[in-house]
Design an enzyme around this catalytic site. Structure first.
Site, PDB file in Angstrom:
ATOM      1  N   TYR A 145      28.481  41.793  42.214  1.00  0.00           N
ATOM      2  CA  TYR A 145      28.879  43.364  42.859  1.00  0.00           C
ATOM      3  C   TYR A 145      28.133  44.140  41.932  1.00  0.00           C
ATOM      4  CZ  TYR A 145      31.567  47.277  44.204  1.00  0.00           C
ATOM      5  OH  TYR A 145      32.074  48.702  44.466  1.00  0.00           O
ATOM      6  N   ASP A 240      22.554  43.500  35.170  1.00  0.00           N
ATOM      7  CA  ASP A 240      23.856  44.336  35.371  1.00  0.00           C
ATOM      8  C   ASP A 240      24.651  44.031  34.372  1.00  0.00           C
ATOM      9  OD1 ASP A 240      26.119  45.920  36.009  1.00  0.00           O
ATOM     10  OD2 ASP A 240      25.979  45.498  38.224  1.00  0.00           O
ATOM     11  N   LYS A 268      31.477  51.995  31.924  1.00  0.00           N
ATOM     12  CA  LYS A 268      32.430  52.847  31.240  1.00  0.00           C
ATOM     13  C   LYS A 268      32.730  52.455  29.844  1.00  0.00           C
ATOM     14  CE  LYS A 268      34.748  50.869  35.347  1.00  0.00           C
ATOM     15  NZ  LYS A 268      33.403  50.353  35.734  1.00  0.00           N
TER      16      LYS A 268
HETATM   17  N1  HOZ Z   1      35.240  44.952  40.187  1.00  0.00           N
HETATM   18  C1  HOZ Z   1      35.468  45.909  40.151  1.00  0.00           C
HETATM   19  C2  HOZ Z   1      34.703  46.761  39.004  1.00  0.00           C
HETATM   20  N2  HOZ Z   1      33.363  46.069  38.728  1.00  0.00           N
HETATM   21  C3  HOZ Z   1      36.733  46.495  40.429  1.00  0.00           C
HETATM   22  C4  HOZ Z   1      37.021  48.148  40.235  1.00  0.00           C
HETATM   23  C5  HOZ Z   1      37.134  48.756  41.516  1.00  0.00           C
HETATM   24  O1  HOZ Z   1      36.375  48.387  42.642  1.00  0.00           O
HETATM   25  O2  HOZ Z   1      37.826  49.583  41.625  1.00  0.00           O
END
Ligand code: HOZ
Length: 426
Positions: A145, A240, A268
């Site tokens: 993702y 990433d 972040k």
């Molecule tokens: N896996 C997502 C962060 N890379 C979770 C956070 C989200 O989508 O709110």
């Protein structure tokens, strides 16, 4: 049964005015059932909900809180910066200071551009790769993702996998057409794609250690293979590292596996948990970005002074205490292995993946090395486990397909409490 009356009321109120009551889908607890606790405070490794329940937290804002919640020097830095003004939409000194700190930790970067989220970082890195190569296609991997930009919502992990959405409505076929989603950890699939789309692939984007289908490490030699084939093909390799940067080691997965990607995206953690992302790489690529070059990307909140101050405080702390990473390794190993041992004793099929302080217990007996194997997990069993752990004051990500994170604030006691809770919950 833990009392969560106030959380329930807050969720009902939020659901009337916010879709699903949440501002990001995985928070809704849909795949594990029950209502999400509404969090009002965090300190160290612990969080508290609106009903006063205290939990040991293994989400850590999805990774960046490697020092735990409300770390004193980060809080102080934000407070001080806030007193001087929260946003100017103009140049501030802290931007170059944080950029220097990031570049020092990631020698693959000569230059870095700050944005406000991981989504912006990956979206911009892909735009840059397409401009640099003059090619259209991108390769991503199933279960990875990279945020919710249109061209990346193809066979994605995280909430998309959790909710069982194959892609996303609203993404045009024309936008998804140039995204080749291949199985992670399979070299042949990449070779075939390069053979089929000769001189047409702009970039390969990969989470070097996947966190968004649960934690899935690269097979030995896989990242080296990606580096070498992209180099041969004149394709940009994007790591990433939104989750892995400053997490699996100070210099991220690229330091751990000794690979230099062309571009890196960060999230972040470099904003001390505040909304920050970044993308960086060699000057020859980065100098194509406006105002130096023709690739446009902008943002009023990019390089925001509060976020820069928080990030600098966080990176200073990590740099001056390298032993944090050894402690994270030991404690994460103790926790993951402790729970595995309990599962074995109870005859529960459980397999684990862990890289440093990122880990997942998959509810199945087989090894997990790609999306197809991750998807064999018993998500219902995970949901039951999640609920039982929450009842025992342990807050886990509400999805089988999200990684868990240990922070430097987790104590031996927290770990023992978690193993005991897991033993009773399995
Ligand atoms: N896996 C997502 C962060 N890379 C979770 C956070 C989200 O989508 O709110």
């Amino acid at each position: 049964m833990t009392q969560r009356k106030k959380s329930k009321e807050l969720h009902e109120r939020a659901s009337r005015v916010i879709p699903g009551g949440v501002d990001s889908p995985v928070r809704a607890f849909k795949s594990v059932g029950g209502d999400p606790p509404y969090i009002v405070r965090g300190m160290g490794a612990h969080i508290w909900d609106a009903d006063g329940n205290e939990y040991v937290d293994y989400v850590g804002s999805w990774g960046p809180l490697i020092l735990g919640h409300a770390f004193p020097s980060v809080v102080e830095a934000v407070e001080k910066a806030n007193r001087d003004g929260a946003s100017f939409g103009a140049c501030t000194p802290a931007e170059a200071e944080l950029a220097e700190a990031v570049i020092e930790a990631f020698p693959s970067m000569n230059k870095v551009r700050f944005v406000s989220s991981g989504t912006e970082a990956t979206m911009s890195a892909i735009r840059l790769a397409r401009a640099f190569t003059g090619r259209k296609y991108i390769i991503k991997f199933e279960g990875c993702y990279h945020g919710h930009a249109d061209s990346l919502l193809v066979k994605a992990g995280s909430g998309v996998a959790t909710l069982g959405i194959p892609g996303s409505a609203g993404v045009l076929d024309e936008q998804a057409r140039f995204t080749l989603a291949l199985p992670f950890n399979h070299e042949q699939a990449v070779e075939e794609a390069f053979a089929k789309f000769k001189n047409e692939i702009a970039c390969v984007i990969v989470e070097p250690v996947v966190g968004n289908m649960g934690c899935v490490p690269p097979r030995k030699g896989y990242l080296e293979f990606l580096r070498s084939i992209t180099q041969q093909q004149g394709t940009v390799l994007i790591f990433d590292e939104v989750m892995t940067g400053f997490r699996v080691s100070f210099g991220g997965a690229q330091e751990m596996y000794k690979i230099k990607p062309d571009l890196t995206t960060l999230g972040k953690i470099i904003g001390g948990g505040l909304p920050v992302g970044a993308y960086g790489g060699r000057a020859e690529l980065m100098d194509m970005i406006a105002p130096l070059g023709p690739v446009y990307q902008a943002g009023t909140l990019s390089g925001n002074p509060l976020a820069m101050a928080a990030g600098l405080a966080m990176l200073r702390e990590l740099k001056s205490h390298p032993q944090i990473y050894r402690q994270l390794e030991q404690r994460s190993a103790a926790l993951v292995d402790g729970v595995l041992a309990a599962a074995k004793k109870k005859g529960v099929a459980l397999t684990s993946n862990r890289v440093g302080s990122m880990f997942t217990w998959f509810f199945q007996a087989g090894a997990v090395h790609d999306w197809d194997t991750a998807a064999k997990s018993d998500a219902q069993a995970f949901g039951k486990f999640h609920n039982a752990m929450l009842e025992r004051d342990i807050y886990l990500p509400p999805s089988q397909y999200e990684a868990m994170f240990m922070s430097a604030a987790h104590t031996e006691n927290d770990i023992q409490q978690t193993i005991a809770a897991a033993t009773a919950s399995l």
